[in-house]
Design a protein around this motif. Structure first.
Motif, mmCIF file in Angstrom:
data_model
loop_
_atom_site.group_PDB
_atom_site.id
_atom_site.type_symbol
_atom_site.label_atom_id
_atom_site.label_comp_id
_atom_site.label_asym_id
_atom_site.label_seq_id
_atom_site.Cartn_x
_atom_site.Cartn_y
_atom_site.Cartn_z
ATOM 1 N N VAL A 161 0.860 -1.171 0.000
ATOM 2 C CA VAL A 161 0.000 0.000 0.000
ATOM 3 C C VAL A 161 0.897 1.222 0.000
ATOM 4 O O VAL A 161 1.664 1.451 0.932
ATOM 5 C CB VAL A 161 -0.923 0.010 1.235
ATOM 6 C CG1 VAL A 161 -1.773 1.262 1.251
ATOM 7 C CG2 VAL A 161 -1.789 -1.223 1.245
ATOM 8 N N LYS A 162 0.818 1.977 -1.065
ATOM 9 C CA LYS A 162 1.646 3.170 -1.159
ATOM 10 C C LYS A 162 0.920 4.326 -0.498
ATOM 11 O O LYS A 162 -0.282 4.528 -0.700
ATOM 12 C CB LYS A 162 1.939 3.498 -2.616
ATOM 13 C CG LYS A 162 2.786 2.418 -3.271
ATOM 14 C CD LYS A 162 3.049 2.728 -4.714
ATOM 15 C CE LYS A 162 3.857 1.612 -5.331
ATOM 16 N NZ LYS A 162 4.017 1.776 -6.770
ATOM 17 N N ILE A 163 1.634 5.096 0.286
ATOM 18 C CA ILE A 163 1.050 6.228 0.991
ATOM 19 C C ILE A 163 0.883 7.371 0.000
ATOM 20 O O ILE A 163 1.836 7.782 -0.654
ATOM 21 C CB ILE A 163 1.942 6.657 2.171
ATOM 22 C CG1 ILE A 163 2.090 5.508 3.148
ATOM 23 C CG2 ILE A 163 1.366 7.880 2.856
ATOM 24 C CD1 ILE A 163 3.118 5.757 4.219
ATOM 25 N N LYS A 164 -0.331 7.849 -0.120
ATOM 26 C CA LYS A 164 -0.603 8.950 -1.031
ATOM 27 C C LYS A 164 -0.687 10.232 -0.222
ATOM 28 O O LYS A 164 -1.554 10.379 0.641
ATOM 29 C CB LYS A 164 -1.927 8.719 -1.760
ATOM 30 C CG LYS A 164 -1.926 7.478 -2.621
ATOM 31 C CD LYS A 164 -3.279 7.274 -3.258
ATOM 32 C CE LYS A 164 -3.294 6.002 -4.062
ATOM 33 N NZ LYS A 164 -4.635 5.736 -4.609
ATOM 34 N N ASN A 165 0.216 11.142 -0.503
ATOM 35 C CA ASN A 165 0.188 12.432 0.170
ATOM 36 C C ASN A 165 -0.654 13.388 -0.660
ATOM 37 O O ASN A 165 -0.290 13.746 -1.773
ATOM 38 C CB ASN A 165 1.611 12.987 0.333
ATOM 39 C CG ASN A 165 2.427 12.139 1.272
ATOM 40 O OD1 ASN A 165 1.883 11.533 2.188
ATOM 41 N ND2 ASN A 165 3.727 12.087 1.058
ATOM 42 N N LEU A 166 -1.797 13.769 -0.114
ATOM 43 C CA LEU A 166 -2.683 14.673 -0.815
ATOM 44 C C LEU A 166 -2.420 16.095 -0.364
ATOM 45 O O LEU A 166 -2.231 16.354 0.828
ATOM 46 C CB LEU A 166 -4.145 14.328 -0.526
ATOM 47 C CG LEU A 166 -4.662 13.011 -1.101
ATOM 48 C CD1 LEU A 166 -6.084 12.777 -0.636
ATOM 49 C CD2 LEU A 166 -4.597 13.034 -2.602
ATOM 50 N N LYS A 167 -2.428 16.991 -1.305
ATOM 51 C CA LYS A 167 -2.271 18.397 -0.969
ATOM 52 C C LYS A 167 -3.657 18.992 -0.783
ATOM 53 O O LYS A 167 -4.654 18.484 -1.287
ATOM 54 C CB LYS A 167 -1.515 19.113 -2.083
ATOM 55 C CG LYS A 167 -0.091 18.613 -2.211
ATOM 56 C CD LYS A 167 0.664 19.356 -3.259
ATOM 57 C CE LYS A 167 2.083 18.796 -3.357
ATOM 58 N NZ LYS A 167 2.832 19.400 -4.451
ATOM 59 N N VAL A 168 -3.712 20.090 -0.043
ATOM 60 C CA VAL A 168 -4.990 20.697 0.289
ATOM 61 C C VAL A 168 -5.729 21.116 -0.977
ATOM 62 O O VAL A 168 -6.945 20.977 -1.069
ATOM 63 C CB VAL A 168 -4.771 21.916 1.217
ATOM 64 C CG1 VAL A 168 -6.072 22.638 1.489
ATOM 65 C CG2 VAL A 168 -4.135 21.469 2.510
ATOM 66 N N LYS A 169 -5.005 21.606 -1.977
ATOM 67 C CA LYS A 169 -5.670 22.072 -3.200
ATOM 68 C C LYS A 169 -6.227 20.909 -4.025
ATOM 69 O O LYS A 169 -7.123 21.100 -4.839
ATOM 70 C CB LYS A 169 -4.713 22.908 -4.044
ATOM 71 C CG LYS A 169 -3.506 22.138 -4.543
ATOM 72 C CD LYS A 169 -2.587 23.030 -5.333
ATOM 73 C CE LYS A 169 -1.375 22.229 -5.813
ATOM 74 N NZ LYS A 169 -0.465 23.052 -6.573
ATOM 75 N N ASP A 170 -5.710 19.694 -3.827
ATOM 76 C CA ASP A 170 -6.150 18.539 -4.600
ATOM 77 C C ASP A 170 -7.350 17.809 -3.980
ATOM 78 O O ASP A 170 -7.934 16.947 -4.620
ATOM 79 C CB ASP A 170 -5.003 17.531 -4.760
ATOM 80 C CG ASP A 170 -3.847 18.112 -5.550
ATOM 81 O OD1 ASP A 170 -4.090 19.075 -6.306
ATOM 82 O OD2 ASP A 170 -2.712 17.607 -5.403
ATOM 83 N N VAL A 171 -7.705 18.155 -2.760
ATOM 84 C CA VAL A 171 -8.766 17.442 -2.050
ATOM 85 C C VAL A 171 -10.126 17.873 -2.589
ATOM 86 O O VAL A 171 -10.420 19.056 -2.729
ATOM 87 C CB VAL A 171 -8.688 17.712 -0.537
ATOM 88 C CG1 VAL A 171 -9.854 17.074 0.187
ATOM 89 C CG2 VAL A 171 -7.380 17.206 0.017
ATOM 90 N N ASP A 172 -10.973 16.889 -2.927
ATOM 91 C CA ASP A 172 -12.339 17.162 -3.359
ATOM 92 C C ASP A 172 -13.272 16.981 -2.176
ATOM 93 O O ASP A 172 -13.451 15.878 -1.673
ATOM 94 C CB ASP A 172 -12.778 16.183 -4.462
ATOM 95 C CG ASP A 172 -12.280 16.598 -5.824
ATOM 96 O OD1 ASP A 172 -11.937 17.787 -5.977
ATOM 97 O OD2 ASP A 172 -12.238 15.744 -6.723
ATOM 98 N N LEU A 173 -13.879 18.076 -1.761
ATOM 99 C CA LEU A 173 -14.824 17.982 -0.647
ATOM 100 C C LEU A 173 -16.191 17.522 -1.138
ATOM 101 O O LEU A 173 -17.000 17.010 -0.367
ATOM 102 C CB LEU A 173 -14.944 19.325 0.067
ATOM 103 C CG LEU A 173 -13.667 19.811 0.759
ATOM 104 C CD1 LEU A 173 -13.886 21.191 1.354
ATOM 105 C CD2 LEU A 173 -13.242 18.834 1.847
#
Length: 164
Positions: free
Chosen positions: A80-92
């Motif tokens: 399982v690769k850890i995915k680092n999401l950036k705040v601008k990429d997050v879909d609310l």
């Protein structure tokens, strides 16, 4: 404690024996052990140089390899690769993905609610049987109430006839 002494069931291993150097040995310098556990200045400088070279190499790789990962390059499909999401990429707006257990729990609750709703409407087999049983009990109670009223009326009529 000699090696031939009877010590019972457990015998010490040769690695377990301790040898303490006497103050005379330490002063004479014949002891195998160093006087202090601090590293020599030359050894420290050499270690610092080695570490700086290692840091340069690790900067190139950018990821530190743990254990045997650096030895063999293999793509593990189960890793399982850890995915680092950036705040601008997050879909609310996108709904959060649920785990299997959470999904099953929600489905179970919905099925239970559907079953209860159908039962209230009288569409399930169990509710049909219950309604039949209730109708039968109501009928028996009505018949029993009629019998009691008839018996009461009969007793009252007997009393009235007896007084005349």
């Amino acid at each position: 404690m000699g090696s031939g002494a009877g010590r019972g069931k457990f015998k010490g291993k040769p690695t377990g024996r301790r040898h303490f150097s006497t103050p005379e040995e330490m002063a004479a310098g014949t002891s195998d052990k160093p006087l202090s556990f601090k590293r020599d200045a030359k050894e420290e400088e050499q270690n610092d140089e080695d570490e700086s070279e290692e840091e340069e190499e690790s900067e190139d790789e950018s990821l530190k390899k743990k254990g045997t990962q650096g030895v063999i390059e293999v793509e593990n499909p189960n890793l399982v690769k850890i995915k680092n999401l950036k705040v601008k990429d997050v879909d609310l707006d996108r709904p959060a993905e649920l785990s299997r257990r959470e999904r099953e729990e929600i489905e179970k609750q919905r099925a239970h609610e559907r079953y209860i709703k159908l039962q209230e409407q009288g569409k399930t087999e169990q509710s049909k049987k219950d309604l039949e049983r209730l109708a039968l009990i109501r009928q028996q109670r009505l018949e029993a109430a009629k019998k009691r009223e008839e018996e009461k009326a009969a007793k009252e009529s007997k009393k009235v006839d007896a007084r005349k």
